[in-house]
Write an enzyme that holds these catalytic residues in place. Structure first.
Site, mmCIF file in Angstrom:
data_model
loop_
_atom_site.group_PDB
_atom_site.id
_atom_site.type_symbol
_atom_site.label_atom_id
_atom_site.label_comp_id
_atom_site.label_asym_id
_atom_site.label_seq_id
_atom_site.Cartn_x
_atom_site.Cartn_y
_atom_site.Cartn_z
ATOM 1 N N THR A 214 22.197 -71.510 56.599
ATOM 2 C CA THR A 214 22.594 -71.199 57.978
ATOM 3 C C THR A 214 22.567 -72.482 58.796
ATOM 4 O OG1 THR A 214 22.208 -69.703 59.855
ATOM 5 C CG2 THR A 214 20.243 -70.511 58.720
ATOM 6 N N ASN A 215 22.678 -72.397 60.109
ATOM 7 C CA ASN A 215 22.619 -73.605 60.950
ATOM 8 C C ASN A 215 21.894 -73.291 62.248
ATOM 9 O OD1 ASN A 215 24.647 -72.670 62.957
ATOM 10 N ND2 ASN A 215 25.972 -72.702 61.161
ATOM 11 N N LEU A 216 21.772 -74.289 63.116
ATOM 12 C CA LEU A 216 20.909 -74.154 64.302
ATOM 13 C C LEU A 216 21.594 -73.537 65.516
ATOM 14 C CD1 LEU A 216 18.942 -77.529 64.303
ATOM 15 C CD2 LEU A 216 18.079 -75.240 63.796
ATOM 16 N N ALA A 281 29.583 -71.702 65.057
ATOM 17 C CA ALA A 281 29.324 -72.762 64.070
ATOM 18 C C ALA A 281 29.496 -72.122 62.701
ATOM 19 C CB ALA A 281 27.913 -73.300 64.259
#
Ligand code: CTP
Length: 404
Positions: A214-216, A281
């Site tokens: 995943t990402n922030l 994102a």
């Protein structure tokens, strides 16, 4: 609420009726004062049975309006002065009685007289027992107010003071603020008749049932864009990855988890939209194989094969008609302007929002952002500002370049 400068120094009237939800108006007043608004409070006679003027006076830093003929306080025409003073008003909680008087032009006490004299955008947040809310006469009054420009925050379902479940609870604070943001917006009707499709938040690409890439991304920028489009009168479709944010209300919320989910949701909704803003994102890679059960650890390291996902924005860029507007985001650490200009062309975008994640105050989870807006004709570097204010600048830029 998203921090914003829209409420700064704005003159907002809060009207409180007699209802158990009256205590919740304290939180609304506190939020507005914190956001820099000038707040005046008027309290109905029954409202004063539930909450004291002293509490409201302390929170709003101003005497509270209650009586038509107060002794030694205010002027004889203070009901009109108050209505003329307000740039926006919110009646929360609004009882069946207050809605009925407002819809029928009845002005038989201070509270209803001020409402009948209001000429600013006005939000009503009804709260009452389910059976009262379902009463055809109440429905008719609410419909009449809506047809005549009032903004209505519908009550929510849940546990009522009467001890049972039903629709009638005061709309949550974020819901009221979403409408009040619309009421205070300087370009309130600039997107009426338009549909804005917005993607927001991170993706999750699973390797096995309990692990993922995943990402922030917090989703704050995309949600701020959804608020902004709503405030300008657009129909909004928000495709969101998993976030901790409150979903905006009275829009179409679509949940997505993976890049593949985003691709199919955006493709489905795009044909009917006028503007697509790709703030999500979205992962560029996903595991080539997903294990059906939890991967057990071995002695050695683990090598994982990844495959490319669909570039959703690029796919949409190839499909868009001349009337549809496309806005992309770019996170660039090297040669930012040059790379953003290339991306603008390559993805057939009308505009790109360039983010530099290394600048303080422009981080993924922050409430602020520091961006440059680029189109084929124009480039503007904005100062650091709240994400909701960045969202306002993005739409201003888009609508201005549309006119030029
Ligand atoms: N995006 C998308 N689908 C993907 C990846 C990104 O629609 N699979 C969108 C994002 O929502 C954003 C834009 O593409 O609006 C730019 O994303 P970014 O990661 O900066 O650039 P890429 O085009 O993926 O190129 P690179 O990573 O090589 O810079």
């Amino acid at each position: 609420m998203f921090p914003t400068n829209v409420f700064e120094n704005r003159r907002i009237l809060v009207g409180i009726c007699g209802c158990i939800a009256a205590y919740k108006s304290c939180y609304l007043i506190r939020q507005l004062v914190t956001a820099g608004a000038q707040v005046r409070v008027m309290l109905s006679k029954s409202g004063a049975e539930f909450i004291t003027p002293l509490t409201l006076e302390t929170l709003s830093n101003h005497p509270v309006y209650t009586d038509m003929f107060p002794k030694n306080q205010f002027t004889a025409t203070h009901h009109i002065e108050l209505a003329d003073w307000a740039e926006a008003a919110i009646i929360a909680p609004a009882t069946a009685n207050a809605l009925g008087k407002a819809a029928n032009g009845i002005a038989d006490d201070f509270f209803s007289t001020v409402i009948s004299a209001l000429h600013c955008p006005t939000v009503y947040a009804p709260a009452m027992n389910t059976h009262m809310w379902e009463n055809p006469a109440v429905k008719r009054n609410v419909d009449f107010l809506k047809e005549n420009g009032a903004l209505i925050c519908n009550p929510e379902a849940g546990f009522l003071a009467e001890g049972y479940e039903g629709v009638g609870r005061l709309a949550r604070l974020d819901y009221q603020l979403q409408y009040l943001y619309r009421a205070c917006h300087p370009a309130r009707d600039s997107l009426v008749g338009k549909t804005a499709l917005i993607s927001a938040g991170p993706t999750q690409e699973f390797l096995d049932p309990v692990r993922m890439l995943t990402n922030l991304s917090s989703g704050k920028m995309g949600y701020a864009l959804a608020w902004e489009a709503f405030a300008r009168g657009a129909e909004v479709v928000l495709v969101s990855g998993p976030t901790n944010l409150e979903r905006p209300v009275d829009i179409t919320n679509v949940a997505a988890t993976s890049a593949a989910d985003f691709a199919s949701a955006v493709e489905r909704h795009f044909p009917k939209c006028d503007i697509y803003i790709s703030a999500a994102a979205i992962a560029d890679y996903t595991p080539a194989n997903v294990a059906d059960s939890k991967i057990k650890k071995g002695k050695d390291g683990l090598t994982m094969q990844l495959r490319r996902t669909t570039d959703v924005l690029k796919m949409i860029g190839a499909k868009k008609t001349a009337e549809q507007k496309l806005i992309g985001f770019a996170v660039e650490t090297d040669n930012p302007l040059e790379n953003a200009r290339k991306k603008l062309k390559r993805k057939h975008l009308d505009m790109i929002v360039l983010n530099n994640p290394h600048i303080e105050g422009a981080a993924f989870r922050s409430d602020t952002n520091f961006v440059t807006l680029l189109s084929a004709k124009q480039e503007i570097e904005l100062e650091k500002m709240y994400k909701l204010d960045v969202a306002r600048e993005i739409f201003n830029f888009l609508l201005d370049s549309d006119e030029s």
